[in-house]
Scaffold this motif. Sequence first.
Motif, PDB file in Angstrom:
ATOM      1  N   SER A  22       0.832  -1.201   0.000  1.00 38.14           N
ATOM      2  CA  SER A  22       0.000   0.000   0.000  1.00 38.14           C
ATOM      3  C   SER A  22       0.869   1.254   0.000  1.00 38.14           C
ATOM      4  O   SER A  22       1.784   1.390   0.813  1.00 38.14           O
ATOM      5  N   VAL A  25      -2.088   3.866   2.508  1.00 38.96           N
ATOM      6  CA  VAL A  25      -2.618   3.360   3.769  1.00 38.96           C
ATOM      7  C   VAL A  25      -1.520   2.718   4.593  1.00 38.96           C
ATOM      8  O   VAL A  25      -0.655   2.029   4.063  1.00 38.96           O
ATOM      9  N   PHE A  27      -1.142   0.026   7.698  1.00 42.82           N
ATOM     10  CA  PHE A  27      -1.850  -0.955   8.512  1.00 42.82           C
ATOM     11  C   PHE A  27      -1.116  -1.129   9.839  1.00 42.82           C
ATOM     12  O   PHE A  27       0.098  -1.341   9.869  1.00 42.82           O
ATOM     13  N   ILE A  45      -4.949   2.235   9.319  1.00 38.49           N
ATOM     14  CA  ILE A  45      -6.028   1.263   9.449  1.00 38.49           C
ATOM     15  C   ILE A  45      -5.697   0.382  10.646  1.00 38.49           C
ATOM     16  O   ILE A  45      -4.747  -0.404  10.608  1.00 38.49           O
ATOM     17  N   SER A  47      -5.962  -2.617  13.175  1.00 35.49           N
ATOM     18  CA  SER A  47      -6.303  -4.023  12.940  1.00 35.49           C
ATOM     19  C   SER A  47      -5.983  -4.842  14.182  1.00 35.49           C
ATOM     20  O   SER A  47      -5.029  -4.541  14.903  1.00 35.49           O
ATOM     21  N   PHE A  73     -10.140  -5.604  10.527  1.00 40.67           N
ATOM     22  CA  PHE A  73      -9.648  -4.297  10.077  1.00 40.67           C
ATOM     23  C   PHE A  73     -10.779  -3.281  10.244  1.00 40.67           C
ATOM     24  O   PHE A  73     -11.890  -3.497   9.756  1.00 40.67           O
ATOM     25  N   CYS A  75     -12.268   0.516   9.678  1.00 40.44           N
ATOM     26  CA  CYS A  75     -12.096   1.715   8.867  1.00 40.44           C
ATOM     27  C   CYS A  75     -13.430   2.434   8.719  1.00 40.44           C
ATOM     28  O   CYS A  75     -14.502   1.840   8.887  1.00 40.44           O
ATOM     29  N   TYR A  79     -13.667   4.217   3.084  1.00 40.86           N
ATOM     30  CA  TYR A  79     -12.421   3.573   2.660  1.00 40.86           C
ATOM     31  C   TYR A  79     -12.529   2.052   2.587  1.00 40.86           C
ATOM     32  O   TYR A  79     -11.546   1.372   2.330  1.00 40.86           O
ATOM     33  N   GLU A  82     -11.516   0.336  -0.801  1.00 45.70           N
ATOM     34  CA  GLU A  82     -10.079   0.379  -1.056  1.00 45.70           C
ATOM     35  C   GLU A  82      -9.336  -0.634  -0.191  1.00 45.70           C
ATOM     36  O   GLU A  82      -8.418  -1.307  -0.665  1.00 45.70           O
ATOM     37  N   ILE A  83      -9.740  -0.756   1.068  1.00 44.03           N
ATOM     38  CA  ILE A  83      -9.096  -1.725   1.950  1.00 44.03           C
ATOM     39  C   ILE A  83      -9.371  -3.148   1.460  1.00 44.03           C
ATOM     40  O   ILE A  83      -8.475  -4.009   1.453  1.00 44.03           O
ATOM     41  N   LEU A  87      -6.478  -5.965   0.455  1.00 43.76           N
ATOM     42  CA  LEU A  87      -6.424  -7.289   1.078  1.00 43.76           C
ATOM     43  C   LEU A  87      -6.537  -8.396   0.030  1.00 43.76           C
ATOM     44  O   LEU A  87      -5.817  -9.399   0.088  1.00 43.76           O
ATOM     45  N   GLN A 115     -16.965  -7.926   4.436  1.00 41.45           N
ATOM     46  CA  GLN A 115     -17.360  -6.700   5.115  1.00 41.45           C
ATOM     47  C   GLN A 115     -18.530  -6.956   6.050  1.00 41.45           C
ATOM     48  O   GLN A 115     -19.435  -7.727   5.731  1.00 41.45           O
TER      49      GLN A 115
END
Length: 267
Positions: A22, A25, A27, A45, A47, A73, A75, A79, A82-83, A87, A115
């Motif tokens: 990334s 971002v 992590f 982000i 986690s 994770f 956020c 976003y 995008e995350i 991943l 998600q």
Amino acid sequence: MQLHQIYERLASNLGDGLNAMSEIVKFDVKTSYNYQEPSKSLSVIKSVMNFSNNDVAPIENLDAYTLPAIVSFYCVKEYADEIMAILTKFIDDVRGLVQQVGDYYALPTYTTPSQGDIQMIGQSGESIKITMFIEYTVYKNLLITNDITATIDGEALLFNEIGISKQKACDSDSLNNNQTARSIPLTQSLTFSFSAFITSNMKLLVEDILSLKKLDIRHTLTLTINNTDTQESYQVILLNADVNGIKGGAMYGSLVFGVAEGQEEEE
């Protein structure tokens, strides 16, 4: 290393791998927190990696673990896509690769991230938790099959099982009237067996399987163990092939190769 140190190193490896992929971002993967509030900034982000009950090999002096983990994770909702993309790309790039964890080696198996629902979390407002499951097999001082690669006629052999068989024929005799019978090696054979997918690039191998005339077709089989630590190449003959497939599925075969006559031997 103690088990909690392995946990910390696995979390660190995951964070380093994601951060290397990334450009914007960052992590921050932890193992010691049960709750994380998402950052309002895209730059971080947060986690959490939690490990569930793990299996320890019931063999003395063998360090082998099975470590299931769930990674969450956190956020803000803007976003999440995008995350998810980062991943998914990370899993595509590293699946099947062995990673070093101190003096251990680990092979992770990933699930695709998913998600959760939008939630109102603290001052962050509408936020989403993205979850990914990972199961690590962790070994010390053991060879891992995924560190072995094979090619046949220069094409990668995509196998999930490999077998290497060495047999020596010996003559047992009593030398100089010795009461102990000595084994004198006379000949040896070396065979390789694979359970592998039959890919469209294996033209010579497919021709060999289908042919009724070309009895002595030779193939070049190359094995590499631990990347480049050990590499051997052999001229082999296909001894046995059992290829199967179903409609809508891939062709899969059990392949057995033997070293061909005339293979050079080391003195």
